[in-house]
Write a protein that holds these residues in place. Sequence first.
Motif, PDB file in Angstrom:
ATOM      1  N   UNK A  22      32.174  25.083  29.107  1.00 45.12           N
ATOM      2  CA  UNK A  22      33.226  24.120  28.800  1.00 45.12           C
ATOM      3  C   UNK A  22      34.293  24.742  27.917  1.00 45.12           C
ATOM      4  N   UNK A  23      33.876  25.513  26.929  1.00 47.54           N
ATOM      5  CA  UNK A  23      34.851  26.159  26.040  1.00 47.54           C
ATOM      6  C   UNK A  23      35.659  27.205  26.775  1.00 47.54           C
ATOM      7  N   UNK A  24      35.025  27.887  27.709  1.00 50.02           N
ATOM      8  CA  UNK A  24      35.772  28.853  28.514  1.00 50.02           C
ATOM      9  C   UNK A  24      36.850  28.146  29.345  1.00 50.02           C
ATOM     10  N   UNK A  25      36.497  27.027  29.964  1.00 53.66           N
ATOM     11  CA  UNK A  25      37.446  26.258  30.755  1.00 53.66           C
ATOM     12  C   UNK A  25      38.596  25.754  29.901  1.00 53.66           C
ATOM     13  N   UNK A  26      38.310  25.417  28.665  1.00 49.37           N
ATOM     14  CA  UNK A  26      39.338  24.908  27.750  1.00 49.37           C
ATOM     15  C   UNK A  26      40.148  26.025  27.099  1.00 49.37           C
ATOM     16  N   UNK A  27      39.780  27.255  27.406  1.00 46.25           N
ATOM     17  CA  UNK A  27      40.506  28.376  26.819  1.00 46.25           C
ATOM     18  C   UNK A  27      40.189  28.612  25.370  1.00 46.25           C
ATOM     19  N   UNK A  28      39.003  28.196  24.948  1.00 46.71           N
ATOM     20  CA  UNK A  28      38.588  28.366  23.556  1.00 46.71           C
ATOM     21  C   UNK A  28      37.533  29.455  23.463  1.00 46.71           C
ATOM     22  N   UNK A  29      37.488  30.073  22.312  1.00 55.27           N
ATOM     23  CA  UNK A  29      36.418  31.012  22.057  1.00 55.27           C
ATOM     24  C   UNK A  29      35.096  30.241  22.003  1.00 55.27           C
ATOM     25  N   UNK A  30      34.018  30.871  22.485  1.00 56.86           N
ATOM     26  CA  UNK A  30      32.704  30.245  22.383  1.00 56.86           C
ATOM     27  C   UNK A  30      32.342  30.040  20.934  1.00 56.86           C
ATOM     28  N   UNK A  81      45.417  28.130  44.706  1.00 56.48           N
ATOM     29  CA  UNK A  81      45.705  28.294  43.277  1.00 56.48           C
ATOM     30  C   UNK A  81      44.536  29.033  42.618  1.00 56.48           C
ATOM     31  N   UNK A  82      44.344  30.301  42.945  1.00 57.61           N
ATOM     32  CA  UNK A  82      43.193  31.034  42.413  1.00 57.61           C
ATOM     33  C   UNK A  82      43.229  31.215  40.904  1.00 57.61           C
ATOM     34  N   UNK A  83      44.410  31.037  40.294  1.00 59.72           N
ATOM     35  CA  UNK A  83      44.530  31.183  38.846  1.00 59.72           C
ATOM     36  C   UNK A  83      44.113  29.930  38.088  1.00 59.72           C
ATOM     37  N   UNK A  84      43.838  28.841  38.806  1.00 61.47           N
ATOM     38  CA  UNK A  84      43.470  27.567  38.182  1.00 61.47           C
ATOM     39  C   UNK A  84      41.967  27.366  38.294  1.00 61.47           C
ATOM     40  N   UNK A  85      41.349  26.894  37.222  1.00 61.58           N
ATOM     41  CA  UNK A  85      39.939  26.520  37.252  1.00 61.58           C
ATOM     42  C   UNK A  85      39.818  25.044  37.618  1.00 61.58           C
ATOM     43  N   UNK A  86      39.015  24.765  38.631  1.00 58.38           N
ATOM     44  CA  UNK A  86      38.784  23.390  39.087  1.00 58.38           C
ATOM     45  C   UNK A  86      37.363  22.963  38.718  1.00 58.38           C
TER      46      UNK A  86
END
Length: 253
Positions: free
Chosen positions: A244-252, A155-160
């Motif tokens: 952490x914000x990158x993992x959550x899909x949020x802007x820094x 699942x290369x599209x998923x961040x673990x």
Amino acid sequence: MTARPVLDFHVRLAPRPGAGERLLSAMDDSGLDRAVVCAGGTIDLDRLARQLVEGGHVETDADNDTVLKTCADTDGRLVPFFFANPHRPSDEYRSRAAEFRGLEISPAVHGIGLADPRVEELVGVAAEFGHPVYVVCLSRPGAGVADLVGVARRFPQVNFVLGHSGIGNIDFHALTLIRDEPNIVLETSGGYTCVAEAAVSRLGAGRVVFGSEYPLQHPAVELAKFQVLRLPPEQWRQIAWDNAHRLLGEEQQ
């Protein structure tokens, strides 16, 4: 105290009266701005400790409802993750995934290996919703860091997020195993200071996130681990906030 801002990527919330208030108070005392929250209290700690050594599992559902309710009134300060029970159909997670920001899978609790089709179904749902997947690995066939690497490659599209600095408190081998896997980051709770330092050196600050495992560990203890490392401010900013914000899909922020 280590410089702010700080997002704690791993705290737990047990379904007990006042648990949310105690969490927020501990965050205030420690200078934590935000936290990712997973359900706690799914298994008695004495039983969990025995399972870590001898094996075994429970089929208990985590109290995701309490997590969601507690996070809802904090204006984004508390970020809810869904603690999946692989003994249940993945449709339960899929039907509620939009309410949560990520997924946790724990072979330590539910005893199902990471290559099991039930786990892969859950990861597939996470991929659909863009959720990062937090995993606690064990020194046990099917649940080790090498097994996580296998899932991450499928699942290369998923961040673990590999929780608790790998397995045990001095898992340099985990750093070797995940080094060439760009979609796996390390969460640092539990590990020795030397492991946190090596993670920054070997993986880069962009692949490390701060976590505490509150309430089993006070955030101030984990913050002290980084304080003594005296990292450059730009590296600490990545570990404590930006990643952490990158993992959550949020802007820094």
